[in-house]
Design a protein around this motif. Sequence first.
Motif, PDB file in Angstrom:
ATOM      1  N   ALA A   5       0.830  -1.207   0.000  1.00 31.77           N
ATOM      2  CA  ALA A   5       0.000   0.000   0.000  1.00 31.77           C
ATOM      3  C   ALA A   5       0.864   1.257   0.000  1.00 31.77           C
ATOM      4  CB  ALA A   5      -0.933  -0.012   1.207  1.00 31.77           C
ATOM      5  N   ASP A   6       1.946   1.243   0.780  1.00 32.63           N
ATOM      6  CA  ASP A   6       2.866   2.390   0.797  1.00 32.63           C
ATOM      7  C   ASP A   6       3.451   2.633  -0.597  1.00 32.63           C
ATOM      8  OD1 ASP A   6       2.623   2.793   3.580  1.00 32.63           O
ATOM      9  OD2 ASP A   6       4.159   1.284   3.978  1.00 32.63           O
ATOM     10  N   ILE A   7       3.846   1.561  -1.253  1.00 26.77           N
ATOM     11  CA  ILE A   7       4.444   1.686  -2.588  1.00 26.77           C
ATOM     12  C   ILE A   7       3.426   2.272  -3.567  1.00 26.77           C
ATOM     13  CG2 ILE A   7       5.373   0.374  -4.544  1.00 26.77           C
ATOM     14  CD1 ILE A   7       6.525  -1.579  -2.405  1.00 26.77           C
ATOM     15  N   LEU A   8       2.176   1.827  -3.460  1.00 29.77           N
ATOM     16  CA  LEU A   8       1.126   2.353  -4.340  1.00 29.77           C
ATOM     17  C   LEU A   8       0.975   3.864  -4.164  1.00 29.77           C
ATOM     18  CD1 LEU A   8      -1.364   2.163  -6.228  1.00 29.77           C
ATOM     19  CD2 LEU A   8      -2.714   1.626  -4.185  1.00 29.77           C
ATOM     20  N   ILE A   9       0.818   4.300  -2.930  1.00 26.83           N
ATOM     21  CA  ILE A   9       0.559   5.727  -2.698  1.00 26.83           C
ATOM     22  C   ILE A   9       1.786   6.570  -3.024  1.00 26.83           C
ATOM     23  CG2 ILE A   9      -0.192   7.436  -1.020  1.00 26.83           C
ATOM     24  CD1 ILE A   9      -2.319   5.354  -1.968  1.00 26.83           C
ATOM     25  N   GLU A  10       2.973   6.073  -2.721  1.00 26.15           N
ATOM     26  CA  GLU A  10       4.186   6.806  -3.097  1.00 26.15           C
ATOM     27  C   GLU A  10       4.297   6.932  -4.617  1.00 26.15           C
ATOM     28  OE1 GLU A  10       6.463   8.490  -1.539  1.00 26.15           O
ATOM     29  OE2 GLU A  10       5.759   8.104   0.508  1.00 26.15           O
ATOM     30  N   THR A  11       3.887   5.883  -5.305  1.00 26.40           N
ATOM     31  CA  THR A  11       3.916   5.939  -6.770  1.00 26.40           C
ATOM     32  C   THR A  11       2.933   6.981  -7.284  1.00 26.40           C
ATOM     33  OG1 THR A  11       4.536   3.605  -6.888  1.00 26.40           O
ATOM     34  CG2 THR A  11       3.638   4.606  -8.891  1.00 26.40           C
ATOM     35  N   MET A 137       3.826  -4.827  -6.923  1.00 22.51           N
ATOM     36  CA  MET A 137       3.276  -3.475  -6.909  1.00 22.51           C
ATOM     37  C   MET A 137       4.280  -2.468  -7.452  1.00 22.51           C
ATOM     38  SD  MET A 137       0.696  -1.491  -6.204  1.00 22.51           S
ATOM     39  CE  MET A 137      -0.400  -2.066  -4.908  1.00 22.51           C
ATOM     40  N   GLU A 138       5.568  -2.679  -7.190  1.00 16.07           N
ATOM     41  CA  GLU A 138       6.592  -1.767  -7.724  1.00 16.07           C
ATOM     42  C   GLU A 138       6.478  -1.643  -9.237  1.00 16.07           C
ATOM     43  OE1 GLU A 138      10.597  -1.743  -5.022  1.00 16.07           O
ATOM     44  OE2 GLU A 138      10.273  -3.481  -6.337  1.00 16.07           O
ATOM     45  N   ASN A 139       6.162  -2.735  -9.900  1.00 19.53           N
ATOM     46  CA  ASN A 139       6.051  -2.729 -11.353  1.00 19.53           C
ATOM     47  C   ASN A 139       4.689  -2.245 -11.840  1.00 19.53           C
ATOM     48  OD1 ASN A 139       8.623  -3.881 -11.453  1.00 19.53           O
ATOM     49  ND2 ASN A 139       7.813  -5.967 -11.525  1.00 19.53           N
ATOM     50  N   LEU A 140       3.625  -2.655 -11.153  1.00 18.73           N
ATOM     51  CA  LEU A 140       2.286  -2.428 -11.672  1.00 18.73           C
ATOM     52  C   LEU A 140       1.760  -1.014 -11.433  1.00 18.73           C
ATOM     53  CD1 LEU A 140       0.333  -5.721 -10.868  1.00 18.73           C
ATOM     54  CD2 LEU A 140       1.358  -4.989 -13.019  1.00 18.73           C
ATOM     55  N   ALA A 141       2.097  -0.405 -10.315  1.00 14.13           N
ATOM     56  CA  ALA A 141       1.483   0.878  -9.975  1.00 14.13           C
ATOM     57  C   ALA A 141       1.778   1.945 -11.025  1.00 14.13           C
ATOM     58  CB  ALA A 141       1.958   1.338  -8.593  1.00 14.13           C
ATOM     59  N   LEU A 168       7.864  -5.025   1.731  1.00  8.24           N
ATOM     60  CA  LEU A 168       8.737  -5.308   0.593  1.00  8.24           C
ATOM     61  C   LEU A 168       9.705  -6.439   0.906  1.00  8.24           C
ATOM     62  CD1 LEU A 168       9.240  -4.243  -2.284  1.00  8.24           C
ATOM     63  CD2 LEU A 168      10.947  -2.706  -1.334  1.00  8.24           C
ATOM     64  N   ASP A 169      10.248  -6.453   2.128  1.00  4.11           N
ATOM     65  CA  ASP A 169      11.226  -7.488   2.453  1.00  4.11           C
ATOM     66  C   ASP A 169      10.565  -8.835   2.743  1.00  4.11           C
ATOM     67  OD1 ASP A 169      10.055  -6.879   4.865  1.00  4.11           O
ATOM     68  OD2 ASP A 169      11.921  -6.450   5.932  1.00  4.11           O
ATOM     69  N   GLU A 170       9.236  -8.871   2.806  1.00  2.69           N
ATOM     70  CA  GLU A 170       8.525 -10.133   2.976  1.00  2.69           C
ATOM     71  C   GLU A 170       8.091 -10.723   1.634  1.00  2.69           C
ATOM     72  OE1 GLU A 170       6.278  -9.456   7.231  1.00  2.69           O
ATOM     73  OE2 GLU A 170       5.415  -8.515   5.439  1.00  2.69           O
ATOM     74  N   SER A 171       8.296  -9.958   0.583  1.00  2.18           N
ATOM     75  CA  SER A 171       7.913 -10.418  -0.748  1.00  2.18           C
ATOM     76  C   SER A 171       9.096 -11.101  -1.412  1.00  2.18           C
ATOM     77  CB  SER A 171       7.456  -9.230  -1.606  1.00  2.18           C
ATOM     78  OG  SER A 171       6.370  -8.572  -1.000  1.00  2.18           O
ATOM     79  N   ARG A 172       8.800 -12.039  -2.257  1.00  4.91           N
ATOM     80  CA  ARG A 172       9.861 -12.788  -2.925  1.00  4.91           C
ATOM     81  C   ARG A 172      10.073 -12.229  -4.327  1.00  4.91           C
ATOM     82  NH1 ARG A 172       9.978 -19.369  -3.879  1.00  4.91           N
ATOM     83  NH2 ARG A 172      12.044 -19.453  -4.894  1.00  4.91           N
ATOM     84  N   ARG A 173      11.241 -11.633  -4.535  1.00  2.00           N
ATOM     85  CA  ARG A 173      11.550 -11.017  -5.823  1.00  2.00           C
ATOM     86  C   ARG A 173      12.203 -12.046  -6.745  1.00  2.00           C
ATOM     87  NH1 ARG A 173      12.116  -5.753  -7.168  1.00  2.00           N
ATOM     88  NH2 ARG A 173      12.174  -5.134  -4.973  1.00  2.00           N
ATOM     89  N   SER A 174      11.700 -12.157  -7.960  1.00  2.92           N
ATOM     90  CA  SER A 174      12.327 -13.055  -8.927  1.00  2.92           C
ATOM     91  C   SER A 174      13.627 -12.442  -9.435  1.00  2.92           C
ATOM     92  CB  SER A 174      11.385 -13.323 -10.102  1.00  2.92           C
ATOM     93  OG  SER A 174      11.156 -12.132 -10.826  1.00  2.92           O
ATOM     94  N   LYS A 175      14.500 -13.257  -9.992  1.00  2.84           N
ATOM     95  CA  LYS A 175      15.819 -12.764 -10.385  1.00  2.84           C
ATOM     96  C   LYS A 175      15.754 -11.800 -11.567  1.00  2.84           C
ATOM     97  CE  LYS A 175      16.784 -16.881 -13.240  1.00  2.84           C
ATOM     98  NZ  LYS A 175      17.707 -18.035 -13.427  1.00  2.84           N
TER      99      LYS A 175
END
Length: 586
Positions: A5-11, A137-141, A168-175
Amino acid sequence: MPNAADILIETLIKWNVEVVFGLPGDGINGIMEALRTRQDRIRFIQVRHEESAAFMACAYAKWTGRLGVCLATSGPGGTHLLTGLYDARLDQAPVLAVTGMQFHDLIETFTQQDVDLTRVFNDVTVFNAQVSDAVHMENLAGLACRSALAERGVAHLSIASDVQELALDESRRSKRNRPSHTPDQWFEGDRLPDARQVENAAKILNAAKKVAILAGQGARSARQELERAADLLAAPVAKALLGKAVLPDDHPHTTGGIGILGTLPSQEALKECDALLIVGSTFPYIEYYPEPGKARIVQIDRDAQRIGLRCPVEAGLVGDAAQTLRLLNERLTQKADRGFLEKAQAGMARWREMMALSESRTDVPMKPQVIVKALGRRMPDNAILTTDSGQNTELAARHIDLRAGQEFGVSGALASMACGLPYAIAAGIAFPGRPIFSVVGDGGFAMQLGEFSTAVRYGIPLKLLVLKNGMLNQIAWEQMMFLGNPQFGCELQPIDFAMAAEAMGGIGLSVTRPDEIEGVLDAAFAADGPVVIEAVVDAYEPMMPPKMPPDYAKNFRKALPQTPGHEQIEENVSHEPLSSMMAGSS
């Protein structure tokens, strides 16, 4: 560590979004918290119904040209957005809709409010995605924002309630998903038409003897260029409803509106022209365009898909209206013969005389055009006017003459009821301090009556005229004209709108007689904050096209004897301008 949610609103903040319209709910608590902690940088406007939030986001995008954003909870909160989002889709307004969902691992398990809103929104959107976690969310927002602006349509993000709070640190980022690989920027270049089409268009228009122009909302930013083209071509300019503010209504080149809500000179200009230049409009009523083969058509639109939608086009200029007109104007030859324009101007003088007769009536019950004209006459030069969908639209279109500096907004292609008040509130949010006016009917206003309290809450300087005739009047007249059926099912239970306005903390005034109008308007214009002016008007004053088609007239006469109040209707039709409109059918 920021969550989704933070990432969405910051975006949104990075994309210069200043306002979010919405209604809280447990499916969006995470987003509400992200808004709460950033309320010094982004404003949340609370509405009373999610449909209004979508209307406001659409109107805000129309007023400002920027991204409109609306927010709703899961299930019914999201489905309530749909009408306003279709308004944005059909009128090409860039809007981002954000909705909540139930817990991610309970989706499709028949849990409470288990509605797949991405599936529901599939038809209305140009971009539609369910967010899986914070790195997603980093990509989609930003992509959702970019898509809405690029496609001038609706983007949608649906986010499960627990995903909103996933850090963010609880999400699993693909390579392959590198951080910050999508820029939060909007890149918009020039939209220039093909040079060969510009030359072709100039040849067509230069060769024509009687050129007419049809201007819509796409010409709003091209007023000077449109005026120059009209002067070079000696062309009358008819305006689609969304283009009402493109040129002032007293401009020497304009013949006012077109269509069932329009003027006779506009209808005649499009019927008699041998060339038509369409600028930023896909006015939907095909029967008002020149008959195929009788006029050569040039169309300017920034969307290639919309070229040739309504009539055969010989030259299609895909590009920004202002830039395209500048290129075209360089190639146009000044027409010496201005007879076609002068005929249209003479027709407008006669039309205004007819309108003035109806606007000066002193009858009781009061004629709606009398109060509408009086309101429009008082609107200051920087006023913003909205209207709803119904007979009130026709009355505002015909009887309020917009001046330079004034703006106008309405649900266009969707023509939805209940839009007038949300549009007015959005105008007040977009342009603080500007005076806001709205003309609505009692049917549409009742649908979102509670939203007047939103205008009170946010101090919108609104003067709202509600035409109270106890009828869904446009539908009633359409039943008669379109099908030859008597009016049925259109009567409304009366509401005291002035009292309701007072109950919501605003000011409510009532007027029932023409001799009361000026005093009531004095009080309304002297008041601070939102005001409802309830005008009790004649329910039997028909809505008619400028020239009644023969089949409409036949149907009208067939239905009239069976329609309640037919004696009063017959009396009204005997007066100008209705008698001339009816006579045009013979």
